[in-house]
Scaffold this motif. Structure first.
Motif, PDB file in Angstrom:
ATOM      1  N   ALA A 121       0.834  -1.212   0.000  1.00  0.00           N
ATOM      2  CA  ALA A 121       0.000   0.000   0.000  1.00  0.00           C
ATOM      3  C   ALA A 121       0.867   1.259   0.000  1.00  0.00           C
ATOM      4  N   GLN A 167       1.939   1.709  -3.493  1.00  0.00           N
ATOM      5  CA  GLN A 167       0.808   2.108  -4.332  1.00  0.00           C
ATOM      6  C   GLN A 167       0.465   3.577  -4.208  1.00  0.00           C
ATOM      7  N   GLU A 168       0.645   4.145  -3.040  1.00  0.00           N
ATOM      8  CA  GLU A 168       0.225   5.529  -2.855  1.00  0.00           C
ATOM      9  C   GLU A 168       1.287   6.552  -3.253  1.00  0.00           C
ATOM     10  N   GLN A 222       0.289   9.209  -5.796  1.00  0.00           N
ATOM     11  CA  GLN A 222      -0.609  10.219  -5.237  1.00  0.00           C
ATOM     12  C   GLN A 222       0.180  11.241  -4.412  1.00  0.00           C
ATOM     13  N   TYR A 235      -4.145   3.290   2.486  1.00  0.00           N
ATOM     14  CA  TYR A 235      -3.678   3.763   1.188  1.00  0.00           C
ATOM     15  C   TYR A 235      -4.491   4.958   0.712  1.00  0.00           C
ATOM     16  N   ILE A 236      -3.809   5.974   0.176  1.00  0.00           N
ATOM     17  CA  ILE A 236      -4.475   7.124  -0.435  1.00  0.00           C
ATOM     18  C   ILE A 236      -4.584   6.846  -1.930  1.00  0.00           C
ATOM     19  N   ASP A 237      -5.818   6.775  -2.431  1.00  0.00           N
ATOM     20  CA  ASP A 237      -5.999   6.567  -3.867  1.00  0.00           C
ATOM     21  C   ASP A 237      -6.303   7.913  -4.535  1.00  0.00           C
ATOM     22  N   PRO A 238      -6.313   7.963  -5.864  1.00  0.00           N
ATOM     23  CA  PRO A 238      -6.559   9.234  -6.558  1.00  0.00           C
ATOM     24  C   PRO A 238      -7.890   9.897  -6.158  1.00  0.00           C
ATOM     25  N   ARG A 239      -8.897   9.108  -5.889  1.00  0.00           N
ATOM     26  CA  ARG A 239     -10.185   9.671  -5.467  1.00  0.00           C
ATOM     27  C   ARG A 239     -10.061  10.356  -4.109  1.00  0.00           C
ATOM     28  N   ASP A 240      -9.278   9.767  -3.198  1.00  0.00           N
ATOM     29  CA  ASP A 240      -9.035  10.401  -1.894  1.00  0.00           C
ATOM     30  C   ASP A 240      -8.360  11.757  -2.065  1.00  0.00           C
TER      31      ASP A 240
END
Length: 102
Positions: free
Chosen positions: A4, A7-8, A11, A84-89
């Motif tokens: 995670a 993955q972030e 962002q 995890y911070i995703d693009p929507r967040d």
């Protein structure tokens, strides 16, 4: 490093490119592993804090990585994101929160 956290990183790069100042905490790891991670994924942080025992994390109430705190100019934690911070967040939560105090 946890999947995670890896993955972030895009962002976090996006936030840094938008002018959000980032402070990274090397939490419960070695200095060498933290440097390896940044060499592979980039160092978008203005400051990196080494917290090998997790003392700062404990004081902040961290219970798992990754966790993100939004801190205003006065040092007040205004938002705490667990996981995890995703693009929507970034779009729907992080940037609107940051814009509130600019």
């Amino acid at each position: 490093w946890c999947p995670a956290c890896k993955q972030e990183m895009p962002q976090l790069l996006d936030l840094a490119e938008r002018g959000v100042r980032l402070v990274g905490i090397n939490y419960k790891d070695t200095r060498d592993k933290g440097l390896e991670f940044m060499a592979e994924f980039g160092n978008h942080f203005e400051v990196n804090i080494f917290d090998p025992e997790g003392n700062l994390g404990f004081e902040l109430g961290v219970y798992g990585a990754p966790e993100t705190f939004l801190v205003d100019r006065d040092g007040i934690i205004r938002y705490h994101h667990t996981g995890y911070i995703d693009p929507r967040d970034v779009r729907d939560v992080i940037l609107p929160e940051v814009q509130k105090w600019q």
